[in-house]
Write an enzyme that holds these catalytic residues in place. Sequence first.
Site, PDB file in Angstrom:
ATOM      1  N   ASP A 139       2.327  16.094  12.654  1.00  0.00           N
ATOM      2  CA  ASP A 139       2.531  15.695  11.354  1.00  0.00           C
ATOM      3  C   ASP A 139       1.307  15.608  10.453  1.00  0.00           C
ATOM      4  O   ASP A 139       1.127  14.676   9.645  1.00  0.00           O
ATOM      5  CB  ASP A 139       3.469  14.558  11.350  1.00  0.00           C
ATOM      6  CG  ASP A 139       4.080  14.397   9.954  1.00  0.00           C
ATOM      7  OD1 ASP A 139       4.273  15.183   9.000  1.00  0.00           O
ATOM      8  OD2 ASP A 139       4.544  12.978   9.711  1.00  0.00           O
TER       9      ASP A 139
ATOM     10  N   TYR B 218      11.249   4.118   7.142  1.00  0.00           N
ATOM     11  CA  TYR B 218      11.495   2.960   8.188  1.00  0.00           C
ATOM     12  C   TYR B 218      10.494   1.898   7.854  1.00  0.00           C
ATOM     13  O   TYR B 218      10.801   0.713   8.508  1.00  0.00           O
ATOM     14  CB  TYR B 218      11.084   3.599   9.582  1.00  0.00           C
ATOM     15  CG  TYR B 218      12.136   4.779  10.054  1.00  0.00           C
ATOM     16  CD1 TYR B 218      13.554   4.838   9.953  1.00  0.00           C
ATOM     17  CD2 TYR B 218      11.543   6.062   9.978  1.00  0.00           C
ATOM     18  CE1 TYR B 218      14.386   5.711  10.208  1.00  0.00           C
ATOM     19  CE2 TYR B 218      12.522   7.046  10.267  1.00  0.00           C
ATOM     20  CZ  TYR B 218      13.876   7.084  10.315  1.00  0.00           C
ATOM     21  OH  TYR B 218      14.518   8.113  10.650  1.00  0.00           O
ATOM     22  N   ALA B 219       9.265   2.170   7.075  1.00  0.00           N
ATOM     23  CA  ALA B 219       8.411   0.857   7.144  1.00  0.00           C
ATOM     24  C   ALA B 219       7.713   0.878   5.625  1.00  0.00           C
ATOM     25  O   ALA B 219       7.858   1.785   4.883  1.00  0.00           O
ATOM     26  CB  ALA B 219       7.367   1.383   8.080  1.00  0.00           C
TER      27      ALA B 219
ATOM     28  N   GLY C  42       7.893   4.210   3.250  1.00  0.00           N
ATOM     29  CA  GLY C  42       8.540   5.290   3.896  1.00  0.00           C
ATOM     30  C   GLY C  42       9.862   4.992   4.221  1.00  0.00           C
ATOM     31  O   GLY C  42      10.593   3.989   3.941  1.00  0.00           O
TER      32      GLY C  42
ATOM     33  N   LEU D  93       0.848  -1.254  -0.019  1.00  0.00           N
ATOM     34  CA  LEU D  93      -0.056  -0.056  -0.116  1.00  0.00           C
ATOM     35  C   LEU D  93       0.795   1.172  -0.030  1.00  0.00           C
ATOM     36  O   LEU D  93       0.462   2.313  -0.337  1.00  0.00           O
ATOM     37  CB  LEU D  93      -0.841   0.096   1.164  1.00  0.00           C
ATOM     38  CG  LEU D  93      -1.908  -1.278   1.472  1.00  0.00           C
ATOM     39  CD1 LEU D  93      -2.641  -0.974   2.641  1.00  0.00           C
ATOM     40  CD2 LEU D  93      -2.792  -1.214   0.180  1.00  0.00           C
ATOM     41  N   GLY D  94       2.252   1.153   0.470  1.00  0.00           N
ATOM     42  CA  GLY D  94       2.933   2.370   0.568  1.00  0.00           C
ATOM     43  C   GLY D  94       4.209   2.220   1.308  1.00  0.00           C
ATOM     44  O   GLY D  94       4.277   1.124   2.078  1.00  0.00           O
TER      45      GLY D  94
END
Length: 467
Positions: free
Chosen positions: A135, A23-24, A21, A18-19
């Site tokens: 954020d 770190y994850a 970044g 799904l996506g």
Amino acid sequence: MAGWAPPRLSDFILTDKLGSGTYATVYKAYRRHNTREVVAIKCVSKKSLNKASVENLLTEIEILKTVHHPHILELKDFQWDRDYIFLITEYCAGGDLSRFIRTRRILPEKVTQIFLQQLASALKFLYEKNISHLDLKPQNILLSSLDRPHLKLADFGFAQHMICQDEYQSLRGSPLYMAPEMVCSKHYDARVDLWSVGVILYEALFGRAPFASRSFSELEEKIRSNQSIELPTRPQVSRECRDLLQRLLVRDPDQRISFLDFFSHPFVDLEHMPCAESLQKATAFVVEAVEKDGAGEHAAALTLYCRALEYFIPALHYETDVRRKEAIRSKVCQYVSRAEELKVVVSSNNKSLLQQGISSRELLKEMSQDKPRLFAALDVASAAVAKDEEGMATDALDLYQQSLGELILMLAAESAGRRRELLHAEIQGLMKRAEFLKEQMKTYDWKSQSLGQEMLTESVQSSCSLQ
């Protein structure tokens, strides 16, 4: 890449990515022993974690495990193995708000307002628990489903417990959505979330963020500038929406709108959020309206029908059963028809009152030649009545409010006598008319708001077909 495979987790089958970044990586997944349950799993590689990212991850787990709200992403569980930490959350089929805006270019104001209400309700819940997100951006706001879209606030990696006026100095979040004080002074508090809400609202309405730039140096220059944020003239937005934007996008946090004023702002209107109590509140007003109507108190009945409609709109949006929804809609149409009839009756009565008021106002003006400020305020009142008679309700209401602001001050300074009596009567008449206009303007707003709910569903479905 050939041979690529997602991490393995004993109780789940991980499928689509799904996506991702720094770190994850997030995957769509199914629970092995319950094929109907779909979840999202955030897989955090232990190798990529430094001290700061470990703290962020622990904060995210702590906050998500303790908060439960319909517009905050639910953390169902977390697990770990030798290589990964897994955050298992509810699955949001509609993607994120950033992609949704991008596929639609801009969102209609009514759709934006519904989304803003949902975001504000989540922020109010967090505010009451002294939690700041820090954020906020469209990428961290998810759409739960396709048929009944709800915003879900996600990614609490930078969130903090903000007790009283705690300040933080480390730079967090995404520069495009960061409040100026985060970049310029690096001393900030919970109010940075209000700036970010303003940026998100601006982007949804106008298709780009206020500091949209071609390079980081250009972005930094815009952030550090002292110039106020100019709102585009197109597309046009309502006065309430423009007011909220202007109060959110204030560089100085001490001058920015407060959280409490934000939650009570008329464009946010949390009082009329769709909820289980919406229909109950609407019904209570209708019962009272019918009683007043039967007693011949037409103005009072009209006001109560209007107030009922304000709760019927969210009740319609909240109701999931098709038959019950149609039954409510049918009743609402009956109440609107009756309100239409009452409006004619009450308007006729008010017009005769307006005509009666003209002669006393002219007499009052004759008696106020020695008071230019009072004379000018009465001129504004005359202009309000003229706009009222022309059917220009919004302009008339603005003028009524301007004149009343001045006239009430004049009344406080006026000594006893005939002029004071006339001025008191004038103010009462103008206030009565202004209140009637406010209710009149609300009467039919249910149609446009109901349309907004339909547009919201259509927008989500449309955007999904584009994805």
